[in-house]
Write a protein that holds these residues in place. Structure first.
Motif, PDB file in Angstrom:
ATOM      1  N   ALA A  15      45.802 -73.024 -68.020  1.00 15.72           N
ATOM      2  CA  ALA A  15      44.612 -72.554 -68.345  1.00 15.72           C
ATOM      3  C   ALA A  15      44.542 -71.112 -67.673  1.00 15.72           C
ATOM      4  N   ILE A  16      44.959 -71.004 -66.338  1.00 19.07           N
ATOM      5  CA  ILE A  16      44.827 -69.429 -65.454  1.00 19.07           C
ATOM      6  C   ILE A  16      45.646 -68.740 -66.183  1.00 19.07           C
ATOM      7  N   ARG A  17      46.736 -69.016 -66.786  1.00 21.21           N
ATOM      8  CA  ARG A  17      47.500 -67.921 -67.721  1.00 21.21           C
ATOM      9  C   ARG A  17      46.717 -67.485 -68.800  1.00 21.21           C
ATOM     10  N   PHE A  18      46.010 -68.580 -69.508  1.00 17.29           N
ATOM     11  CA  PHE A  18      45.223 -68.196 -70.532  1.00 17.29           C
ATOM     12  C   PHE A  18      44.191 -67.258 -70.454  1.00 17.29           C
ATOM     13  N   LEU A  19      43.421 -67.579 -69.177  1.00 17.95           N
ATOM     14  CA  LEU A  19      42.120 -66.896 -68.796  1.00 17.95           C
ATOM     15  C   LEU A  19      42.517 -65.462 -68.353  1.00 17.95           C
ATOM     16  N   GLU A  20      43.568 -65.126 -67.816  1.00 15.76           N
ATOM     17  CA  GLU A  20      44.262 -63.887 -67.461  1.00 15.76           C
ATOM     18  C   GLU A  20      44.208 -62.789 -68.475  1.00 15.76           C
ATOM     19  N   THR A  21      44.310 -63.378 -69.731  1.00 14.65           N
ATOM     20  CA  THR A  21      44.550 -62.378 -71.030  1.00 14.65           C
ATOM     21  C   THR A  21      43.464 -62.517 -71.936  1.00 14.65           C
TER      22      THR A  21
ATOM     23  N   ARG B  33      34.913 -69.266 -63.609  1.00 10.24           N
ATOM     24  CA  ARG B  33      34.236 -68.513 -62.592  1.00 10.24           C
ATOM     25  C   ARG B  33      35.179 -67.582 -61.752  1.00 10.24           C
ATOM     26  N   ASP B  34      36.352 -68.179 -61.513  1.00  7.98           N
ATOM     27  CA  ASP B  34      37.443 -67.394 -60.666  1.00  7.98           C
ATOM     28  C   ASP B  34      38.206 -66.342 -61.468  1.00  7.98           C
ATOM     29  N   TYR B  35      38.445 -66.565 -62.502  1.00  6.91           N
ATOM     30  CA  TYR B  35      39.503 -66.015 -63.424  1.00  6.91           C
ATOM     31  C   TYR B  35      38.942 -65.082 -64.578  1.00  6.91           C
ATOM     32  N   TRP B  36      37.842 -65.385 -64.879  1.00  8.39           N
ATOM     33  CA  TRP B  36      37.178 -64.895 -66.134  1.00  8.39           C
ATOM     34  C   TRP B  36      36.087 -64.166 -66.259  1.00  8.39           C
ATOM     35  N   ASN B  37      35.041 -64.946 -65.375  1.00  6.74           N
ATOM     36  CA  ASN B  37      33.724 -64.402 -65.431  1.00  6.74           C
ATOM     37  C   ASN B  37      33.478 -63.148 -64.973  1.00  6.74           C
ATOM     38  N   PRO B  38      34.216 -62.542 -63.539  1.00  2.46           N
ATOM     39  CA  PRO B  38      34.150 -61.512 -63.287  1.00  2.46           C
ATOM     40  C   PRO B  38      34.392 -60.276 -63.959  1.00  2.46           C
ATOM     41  N   LYS B  39      35.342 -60.618 -65.166  1.00  3.86           N
ATOM     42  CA  LYS B  39      35.666 -59.472 -66.165  1.00  3.86           C
ATOM     43  C   LYS B  39      34.585 -59.179 -67.182  1.00  3.86           C
ATOM     44  N   CYS B  40      33.738 -60.207 -67.310  1.00  5.21           N
ATOM     45  CA  CYS B  40      32.767 -60.098 -68.393  1.00  5.21           C
ATOM     46  C   CYS B  40      31.819 -59.068 -68.056  1.00  5.21           C
ATOM     47  N   GLN B  41      31.276 -58.585 -69.175  1.00  7.50           N
ATOM     48  CA  GLN B  41      30.536 -57.571 -69.065  1.00  7.50           C
ATOM     49  C   GLN B  41      28.811 -57.720 -69.653  1.00  7.50           C
ATOM     50  N   PRO B  42      27.998 -58.022 -68.849  1.00  2.00           N
ATOM     51  CA  PRO B  42      27.990 -58.303 -67.380  1.00  2.00           C
ATOM     52  C   PRO B  42      28.335 -59.743 -67.263  1.00  2.00           C
ATOM     53  N   PRO B  43      28.810 -60.275 -66.171  1.00  2.00           N
ATOM     54  CA  PRO B  43      29.309 -61.325 -65.781  1.00  2.00           C
ATOM     55  C   PRO B  43      27.957 -62.675 -65.799  1.00  2.00           C
ATOM     56  N   TRP B  44      28.265 -63.727 -66.270  1.00  2.00           N
ATOM     57  CA  TRP B  44      27.215 -64.687 -66.455  1.00  2.00           C
ATOM     58  C   TRP B  44      26.645 -65.233 -64.998  1.00  2.00           C
TER      59      TRP B  44
END
Length: 663
Positions: free
Chosen positions: A186-192, A229-240
């Motif tokens: 899942a971590i590898r998936f969320l990184e990309t 929350r840790d691997y995906w949300n900070p990259k969203c525009q804007p974060p949830w």
């Protein structure tokens, strides 16, 4: 100051604790922190103390929240968790800790609950969750107990809002939830994974991402939420907002229609009948007598013997502004035309790639031109063999840092390796090391990845890499820093990975005496010393350089560079200066002899190198120089040569008092 005592105190209150990384809220010993959390004093000491040195590690303190509830009240970035909590019916009549951002952790007895937010500024830490405990600090600000009372039961108005830890529905398959393999996948998936962008169907993208984790990868909503929350949300525009993110994860878990566990490693690969993995020693070809035959052992492929070896990393440790860029560029210039450098032979001409993370190509060109003038090289001939890379054009970030984890940038690494793999390239200079990565320089694990990356490039491209690295500031005497690889700044993994290391430092006070540097010229010299030699015997003889400046044409710029200089140890330089001081002192006094106390005083006042030395040290120097048979000097006065002898002897035959005489 360490946090061991604070961790033990929190454990005595009945809390299970574990180490967090210094100055962070992240577990220090990997993701398996739930198995490390403990109340046992001996186990805590074992976690906090270095097993070899016995010294206390600088950790923050984590507190596991199983079988209780900690309400996390957030007031940073405009959040109003304080009022939100009170409006829910919360209170502070329990153990309360103030956080480093001005929020609060309210500790309660209560049911084991889901780690899901109650509002935008009110979060819950309970089942398999943790908070940072008192005694910890972030950027110098401590976590502090502000209401030191017995823990109370959670207020009913808050308890009714808690959610039970997630339990899988009966319709789910028998795949195990939250397996280590699924979490890593899942971590590898969320990184990309594609991010959610406002106005571009971000809600749909978030639901799809969460459903993949909760359904196809068989993760519980709590785990899926934590990872997003840790691997995906900070990259969203804007974060949830975290409350909104949690609700979307729950909806995906409840309403996602994909087959449960369809993308787990267990489902994808569990049916395969894999042959047993061969023994690792069989794969490596290890066997008795597998040492190379004598005639098959090749000579080491030195570019510069004892300094640069193909397929290896050399480290140059230097303080700021000492001239490490000038030294390395002069080395590249000598390699360009195959000339010996600073007493080191060169095994033929070779090209060099120079990445300077601080200067642009034009400034590097100025320095190269000045060096060519100093060493008498043809600038146009030399520059053809050197490629400058500047961050103004290419940011050579070989290893990045994603959520405190090192990530190799393979696209850049592969392109750099391809350029360096040309047959005529021998050297890659990285100036300085800190500019080719974004990792925590004090983290051994992260810097291991950085240094492994450099070693891989050197090996695949068959080149030598010279990495310029700063030294720690420290309080050690300069004499103790010279030739000492332990002065490297940051993690020991850096110097441990290098096969060869040098220090490039200013001379010490002892050097000033040994080589006769005047106080006003000592800062002009720089010494190069062996610090680590895995492939040769280390030498204790320094290589000296002198700072000089050259005017380059047609720009008329004045450029400072290092020039190799062959100087030898000699006590006569300082001795002769002191002799002149003492002769002048006796001439001024109109005396043919002075006491040793007077000689010591005159020496200290007249010779800056002796100014800080104790009387006993100066007396020993005078004895060494002018004792026994004395020293004869020739001094020209008014065109006439006078022979003067300085000697320490008894004041008279029947006296033990010694004086310095001039005859």
């Amino acid at each position: 100051m360490g946090t061991l005592n604070a961790a033990l105190e929190w454990a005595r209150r009945g809390f299970s604790v574990f180490p967090l990384r210094e100055n962070t809220r992240e577990p220090a010993l990997g993701d398996d922190w739930t198995s490390l959390a403990t109340k046992d004093e001996q186990a805590i000491r074992k976690l906090w103390l270095d097993p070899v040195l016995g010294i206390e590690r600088d950790y923050n303190i984590g507190c596991m929240c199983n079988d209780m509830v900690v309400i996390d009240i957030d007031v940073k970035k405009g959040k109003d968790g304080y009022n939100q909590y009170l409006q829910m019916g919360g209170n502070f009549d329990t153990l309360v800790v103030r956080t480093t951002t001005g929020g609060y952790h309210c500790y309660f007895y209560g049911p084991d609950s889901s780690n899901s937010p109650l509002d935008s500024g009110v979060d819950v830490r309970s089942h398999n969750g943790y908070v940072v405990a008192p005694g910890s600090t972030i950027d110098g600000i401590p976590y502090q107990v502000v209401n030191d009372v017995q823990i109370a039961w959670i207020p009913p108005a808050i308890e009714c809002r808690l959610r039970d830890p997630y339990e899988r529905a009966a319709t789910d398959s028998d795949f195990a939830a939250d397996t280590e393999a699924s979490i890593h996948a899942a971590i590898r998936f969320l990184e990309t994974a594609p991010i959610a962008v406002e106005g571009q169907r971000g809600d749909e993208r978030t639901f799809i991402t969460a459903a993949r984790l909760c359904r196809e990868m068989a993760l519980t909503p709590e785990t899926a939420y934590s990872l997003m929350r840790d691997y995906w949300n900070p990259k969203c525009q804007p974060p949830w907002e975290l409350e909104d993110l949690w609700q979307k994860v729950v909806n995906a878990a409840n309403y996602g229609s994909a087959d449960y566990g369809a993308l787990t490693p267990e489902h994808l690969f569990g049916h395969l009948n894999m042959p047993p993995i061969p023994d690792i020693f069989e794969q490596s070809g290890s066997d008795w007598g597998n040492a190379y035959p004598a005639n098959a052992i090749r000579p080491r492929d030195w570019i510069v013997p004892r300094m640069l070896l193909r397929k290896a990393v050399t480290l140059l440790l230097a303080t700021g502004s000492v001239g490490k860029s000038s030294f390395s560029l002069a080395l590249a210039a000598h390699l360009a035309i195959g000339k010996p450098y600073a007493g080191h032979t060169v095994n033929g001409a070779t090209k060099s790639i120079v990445y300077n993370g601080e200067d642009d190509v034009e400034e590097q060109s100025r320095r190269l031109m000045a060096l060519c003038l100093v060493y008498g090289f043809n600038y146009d001939e030399v520059k053809k063999e050197i490629m400058f890379i500047s961050p103004r054009h290419v940011k050579l970030e070989l290893v990045s840092n994603e959520f405190n984890k090192p990530v190799r940038n393979d696209a850049i690494i592969n392109q750099l390796t391809a350029i360096a793999s040309r047959n005529d390239v021998g050297l890659l200079i990285l100036d300085p090391l800190v500019r080719i990565h974004r990792c925590d320089e004090s983290d051994n694990g992260q810097m291991d990845v950085v240094m492994d990356t450099l070693t891989d490039i050197a090996d695949k491209a068959n080149i030598s890499i010279l990495a310029l690295h700063h030294t720690s500031k420290g309080n050690a005497r300069q004499e103790d820093r010279i030739g000492n690889m332990d002065i490297a700044r940051g993690a020991s993994a850096v110097v441990n990975a290098a096969r060869i290391a040098y220090t490039l430092l200013n001379p010490s006070l002892d050097d000033a005496e040994s080589y006769g540097f005047r106080e006003d010229e000592r800062h002009m010299f720089v010494r190069l010393d062996d610090a680590k030699m895995n492939m040769a015997l280390a030498s204790t003889t320094p290589t000296w350089f002198k700072r000089t400046s050259m005017k380059i044409e047609p720009s008329n710029d004045i450029v400072g560079v290092l020039e190799y200089t062959d100087i030898k140890r000699s006590v006569t330089h300082v001795r002769d200066r002191v002799a002149g001081i003492l002769i002048e002192t006796m001439n001024t006094m109109g005396a043919g002899a002075i006491t040793l106390a007077q000689a010591i005083s005159a020496t200290r006042a007249g010779e800056p190198i002796m100014a800080a030395k104790k009387d006993a040290e100066i007396r020993q120097r005078l004895d060494d120089w002018f004792g026994t048979s004395g020293v004869v000097y020739n001094k020209v006065v008014d065109g006439n040569t006078l022979t003067i002898k300085l000697m320490i002897q008894r004041e008279s035959a029947d006296s033990d008092k010694r004086v310095l005489t001039m005859s």
